[in-house]
Design an enzyme around this catalytic site. Structure first.
Site, mmCIF file in Angstrom:
data_model
loop_
_atom_site.group_PDB
_atom_site.id
_atom_site.type_symbol
_atom_site.label_atom_id
_atom_site.label_comp_id
_atom_site.label_asym_id
_atom_site.label_seq_id
_atom_site.Cartn_x
_atom_site.Cartn_y
_atom_site.Cartn_z
ATOM 1 N N SER A 1 0.828 -1.209 0.000
ATOM 2 C CA SER A 1 0.000 0.000 0.000
ATOM 3 C C SER A 1 0.859 1.255 0.000
ATOM 4 O O SER A 1 0.374 2.339 -0.295
ATOM 5 C CB SER A 1 -0.877 0.008 1.251
ATOM 6 O OG SER A 1 -0.049 0.083 2.398
ATOM 7 N N TYR B 1 -4.196 1.028 3.185
ATOM 8 C CA TYR B 1 -5.175 0.026 2.766
ATOM 9 C C TYR B 1 -5.995 -0.448 3.979
ATOM 10 O O TYR B 1 -7.103 -0.941 3.815
ATOM 11 C CB TYR B 1 -4.469 -1.197 2.152
ATOM 12 C CG TYR B 1 -4.047 -1.054 0.700
ATOM 13 C CD1 TYR B 1 -4.077 0.164 0.028
ATOM 14 C CD2 TYR B 1 -3.613 -2.175 -0.009
ATOM 15 C CE1 TYR B 1 -3.677 0.256 -1.297
ATOM 16 C CE2 TYR B 1 -3.225 -2.091 -1.341
ATOM 17 C CZ TYR B 1 -3.248 -0.874 -1.978
ATOM 18 O OH TYR B 1 -2.855 -0.795 -3.295
ATOM 19 N N GLY B 2 -5.398 -0.327 5.155
ATOM 20 C CA GLY B 2 -6.027 -0.865 6.368
ATOM 21 C C GLY B 2 -7.355 -0.223 6.711
ATOM 22 O O GLY B 2 -8.118 -0.766 7.511
ATOM 23 N N CYS C 1 2.520 -6.886 1.811
ATOM 24 C CA CYS C 1 1.542 -6.165 2.630
ATOM 25 C C CYS C 1 0.626 -7.206 3.262
ATOM 26 O O CYS C 1 0.012 -8.009 2.543
ATOM 27 C CB CYS C 1 0.743 -5.227 1.719
ATOM 28 S SG CYS C 1 -0.630 -4.375 2.525
ATOM 29 N N THR D 1 -2.141 -6.697 4.820
ATOM 30 C CA THR D 1 -3.545 -6.363 4.588
ATOM 31 C C THR D 1 -3.973 -6.817 3.191
ATOM 32 O O THR D 1 -5.019 -7.445 3.021
ATOM 33 C CB THR D 1 -3.749 -4.841 4.741
ATOM 34 O OG1 THR D 1 -3.103 -4.415 5.943
ATOM 35 C CG2 THR D 1 -5.209 -4.482 4.807
ATOM 36 N N CYS E 1 2.286 -5.810 10.187
ATOM 37 C CA CYS E 1 2.141 -4.851 9.078
ATOM 38 C C CYS E 1 3.553 -4.517 8.646
ATOM 39 O O CYS E 1 4.429 -4.284 9.499
ATOM 40 C CB CYS E 1 1.406 -3.600 9.553
ATOM 41 S SG CYS E 1 1.519 -2.199 8.408
ATOM 42 N N THR E 2 3.790 -4.503 7.349
ATOM 43 C CA THR E 2 5.170 -4.364 6.869
ATOM 44 C C THR E 2 5.737 -2.958 7.085
ATOM 45 O O THR E 2 6.942 -2.751 6.921
ATOM 46 C CB THR E 2 5.262 -4.757 5.385
ATOM 47 O OG1 THR E 2 4.339 -3.972 4.623
ATOM 48 C CG2 THR E 2 4.940 -6.230 5.196
ATOM 49 N N HIS E 3 4.900 -2.018 7.454
ATOM 50 C CA HIS E 3 5.415 -0.689 7.801
ATOM 51 C C HIS E 3 6.108 -0.688 9.180
ATOM 52 O O HIS E 3 6.997 0.117 9.430
ATOM 53 C CB HIS E 3 4.277 0.338 7.867
ATOM 54 C CG HIS E 3 3.799 0.835 6.532
ATOM 55 N ND1 HIS E 3 3.124 0.051 5.633
ATOM 56 C CD2 HIS E 3 3.890 2.070 5.955
ATOM 57 C CE1 HIS E 3 2.818 0.770 4.551
ATOM 58 N NE2 HIS E 3 3.273 1.996 4.724
HETATM 59 N N1 DGL Z 1 2.079 -2.489 4.916
HETATM 60 C C1 DGL Z 1 0.667 -2.795 5.014
HETATM 61 C C2 DGL Z 1 0.490 -4.099 5.800
HETATM 62 O O1 DGL Z 1 1.419 -4.875 5.883
HETATM 63 C C3 DGL Z 1 -0.012 -1.590 5.546
HETATM 64 C C4 DGL Z 1 -1.453 -1.575 5.292
HETATM 65 C C5 DGL Z 1 -2.053 -0.209 5.199
HETATM 66 O O2 DGL Z 1 -1.755 0.492 4.254
HETATM 67 O O3 DGL Z 1 -2.865 0.103 6.065
HETATM 68 O O4 DGL Z 1 -0.566 -4.406 6.298
#
Ligand code: DGL
Length: 256
Positions: free
Chosen positions: A14, A45-46, A76, A78, A186-188
């Site tokens: 995302s 995206y969440g 990601c 999500t 979450c990858t962030h």
């Molecule tokens: N990096 C996304 C994940 O792993 C973030 C989702 C988002 O944009 O909310 O879920």
């Protein structure tokens, strides 16, 4: 349709979070060509519905295939929860690797422990996560924490901003010293791992990056799609926020 071993690996998220997974994949597979796309214009995206996330993901996959991808990594959690299964049915011959919260390694390390799972509300709400908890976390106490607002702050690129620490204090500060492990679902979140570790009081953190990189390696090998050992490998970035400063931000996150 797969284009053979000479194709590149299309990676998307995302936004810039998937760069945490990209780093692990480049370390695992240095001879591959990776192309990363961050949908930062549509992040997070969440906060979106599963249907919306599927249609955004479908458009990205189509484009990466048109450009010559031999495999896709949904970097990601999500988008994996919302879109991996339908995309695999739509493209049965295409290797599509997803990311899921690293509950398995956390639960193997602390089978009866208290495990905090930080993720987006969509990841936690979708059935895939319920199945993961039943499969790996049934003896543990799994505590899901929907980290609303955290992705937006990380997307801004200033990881030392006081807002990030104060949001984390609010979200996971109440569990300080009371949990055995924390899953970064979450990858962030790996980009703020040091702050999270500090706020929860030093519990070990688990993320899905290395597991995803190993899985990608296995799938490429099994399908005869690994790049040649003498190939130089490369990484490139693009974003739906298509400005030089956004691409420079992605590059900076990759290098840090
Ligand atoms: N990096 C996304 C994940 O792993 C973030 C989702 C988002 O944009 O909310 O879920």
């Amino acid at each position: 349709m797969s284009v053979g071993a000479d194709g590149f690996i299309g990676v998307f998220d995302s936004g810039l979070g998937g760069i945490s997974v990209l780093r692990d994949m480049v370390a695992e597979l240095p001879h591959e060509r990776f192309h990363f796309f961050g949908d930062s214009a549509n992040a997070p995206y969440g906060d979106r519905t599963a249907e919306d996330i599927l249609s955004l993901s479908r458009a990205i996959v189509r484009r990466q295939l048109d450009e010559g991808a031999k495999a896709i990594v949904i970097a990601c959690n999500t988008a994996t929860a919302a879109a991996a299964a339908p995309l695999r049915s739509e493209y049965p011959d295409l290797p599509i690797i997803g990311v899921e919260p690293a509950l398995k390694p956390a639960a193997l390390a602390f089978p009866c422990g208290r495990i905090l799972v930080m993720a987006t509300s969509t990841t936690l709400a979708l059935e895939k996560f319920q199945r993961l908890v039943l499969r790996w976390g049934s003896q543990a106490e799994v505590i899901p924490v929907a980290c609303v607002g955290l992705v937006d702050l990380i997307e801004q690129g200033d990881l030392s901003s006081p807002e990030i620490r104060s949001l984390l204090e609010e979200l996971v500060g109440p569990y300080r010293g009371t949990v055995d492990a924390v899953v970064l679902g979450c990858t962030h979140y790996p980009f703020v791992a040091d702050i999270i570790r500090d706020v929860v009081g030093g519990a070990p953190l688990f993320d899905g990056g290395e597991g995803t990189a190993r899985r990608l390696h296995e799938v490429l090998r099994a399908r005869g799609l690994l790049a040649k050992a003498e190939a130089p490998g490369s990484v490139s970035f693009s974003s739906s926020v298509n400005t030089p400063s956004e691409i420079a931000l992605y590059q900076r996150f990759f290098e840090q």
